[in-house]
Design a protein around this motif. Structure first.
Motif, mmCIF file in Angstrom:
data_model
loop_
_atom_site.group_PDB
_atom_site.id
_atom_site.type_symbol
_atom_site.label_atom_id
_atom_site.label_comp_id
_atom_site.label_asym_id
_atom_site.label_seq_id
_atom_site.Cartn_x
_atom_site.Cartn_y
_atom_site.Cartn_z
ATOM 1 N N THR A 76 0.837 -1.210 0.000
ATOM 2 C CA THR A 76 0.000 0.000 0.000
ATOM 3 C C THR A 76 0.870 1.258 0.000
ATOM 4 N N LEU A 77 1.927 1.250 0.792
ATOM 5 C CA LEU A 77 2.836 2.395 0.857
ATOM 6 C C LEU A 77 3.533 2.615 -0.489
ATOM 7 N N GLU A 78 3.960 1.534 -1.129
ATOM 8 C CA GLU A 78 4.612 1.647 -2.437
ATOM 9 C C GLU A 78 3.637 2.180 -3.487
ATOM 10 N N GLN A 79 2.383 1.718 -3.454
ATOM 11 C CA GLN A 79 1.379 2.219 -4.401
ATOM 12 C C GLN A 79 1.120 3.714 -4.171
ATOM 13 N N PHE A 80 1.041 4.092 -2.910
ATOM 14 C CA PHE A 80 0.842 5.506 -2.571
ATOM 15 C C PHE A 80 2.017 6.336 -3.104
ATOM 16 N N SER A 81 3.230 5.863 -2.852
ATOM 17 C CA SER A 81 4.430 6.574 -3.326
ATOM 18 C C SER A 81 4.464 6.630 -4.842
ATOM 19 N N ASP A 82 4.187 5.497 -5.492
ATOM 20 C CA ASP A 82 4.191 5.477 -6.958
ATOM 21 C C ASP A 82 3.166 6.462 -7.523
ATOM 22 N N SER A 83 1.998 6.516 -6.907
ATOM 23 C CA SER A 83 0.968 7.461 -7.366
ATOM 24 C C SER A 83 1.437 8.905 -7.223
ATOM 25 N N ARG A 84 2.061 9.210 -6.085
ATOM 26 C CA ARG A 84 2.541 10.585 -5.881
ATOM 27 C C ARG A 84 3.662 10.923 -6.870
ATOM 28 N N PHE A 85 4.570 9.952 -7.120
ATOM 29 C CA PHE A 85 5.640 10.189 -8.085
ATOM 30 C C PHE A 85 5.067 10.394 -9.488
ATOM 31 N N ALA A 86 4.051 9.594 -9.840
ATOM 32 C CA ALA A 86 3.421 9.756 -11.162
ATOM 33 C C ALA A 86 2.760 11.130 -11.269
ATOM 34 N N GLU A 87 2.082 11.563 -10.207
ATOM 35 C CA GLU A 87 1.465 12.895 -10.217
ATOM 36 C C GLU A 87 2.527 13.982 -10.330
ATOM 37 N N ALA A 88 3.626 13.786 -9.640
ATOM 38 C CA ALA A 88 4.721 14.762 -9.713
ATOM 39 C C ALA A 88 5.281 14.817 -11.138
ATOM 40 N N ALA A 89 5.421 13.660 -11.766
ATOM 41 C CA ALA A 89 5.927 13.631 -13.146
ATOM 42 C C ALA A 89 4.962 14.341 -14.086
ATOM 43 N N GLU A 90 3.657 14.121 -13.892
ATOM 44 C CA GLU A 90 2.656 14.818 -14.699
ATOM 45 C C GLU A 90 2.732 16.323 -14.459
ATOM 46 N N GLY A 91 2.930 16.704 -13.209
ATOM 47 C CA GLY A 91 3.056 18.127 -12.879
ATOM 48 C C GLY A 91 4.278 18.740 -13.536
ATOM 49 N N ARG A 92 5.399 18.026 -13.485
ATOM 50 C CA ARG A 92 6.621 18.524 -14.138
ATOM 51 C C ARG A 92 6.406 18.655 -15.639
ATOM 52 N N LYS A 93 5.705 17.670 -16.214
ATOM 53 C CA LYS A 93 5.437 17.703 -17.649
ATOM 54 C C LYS A 93 4.556 18.908 -17.994
#
Length: 181
Positions: A76-93
């Protein structure tokens, strides 16, 4: 007792982090993860205390906690982290895309403004150069003693004012020369 200060610090930081998270679903996901961690932490402490009385039961309990609580918690923690990293990547994009649009709006505008200014400077330079050439051409007969010639004095710019002043001076010199002869 050894970890109590660290635990207090972690608890304080958890609350601070939760306060700054604006999106409700993210805050709720993190609260759920923290609650699962607290439950796992309490069960682990109980298993450690059990070890003093019954090592075999404690070992079984720790294995069970690891398989049934910690592994799912970690996933669950890894999924949460992966989701936040994906959102951050979308934000950077998105930020990069905005920067690119701004760049390609500003650069052509600056090029156009620079070309317009360059055109104005060249035009002004040619205008001054033409006026100076006219004055120089008109001065040549004066240097040969022909005081009847006058400088072109059209316009109201500084060069026209200089030409009018020189023409006045030449007129006065011509009168003086005429009186002497």
């Amino acid at each position: 007792p050894i970890f109590s200060a660290a635990e207090q610090n972690i608890s304080t930081r958890q609350q601070e982090v939760l306060k700054v998270i604006k999106r409700k679903e993210v805050r709720e996901d993190l609260e759920s993860i923290l609650a699962k961690w607290d439950a796992y932490d309490k069960a682990s402490r109980a298993a450690i205390e059990l070890y003093a009385r019954d090592p075999k039961a404690a070992t079984e309990r720790i294995n069970s906690l690891y398989q049934n609580d910690f592994k799912p918690f970690l996933k669950t923690l890894e999924q949460f982290s992966d989701s936040r990293f994906a959102e951050a990547a979308e934000g950077r994009k998105a930020v990069q895309s905005t920067q690119d649009r701004v760049f390609w709006t500003i650069v052509p505008t600056l090029v156009i403004v620079t070309l317009v200014i360059l055109g104005l400077v060249i035009n002004l330079s040619l205008s001054i150069q033409t006026s100076l050439k006219g004055i120089l051409a008109a001065l040549k007969p004066l240097t040969e003693g022909r005081l009847s010639e006058r400088l072109p004095a059209q316009g109201s710019d500084e060069l026209a004012q200089v030409a009018r002043g020189v023409n006045t001076f030449i007129g006065e010199v011509q009168q003086i020369v005429g009186q002497v002869h």
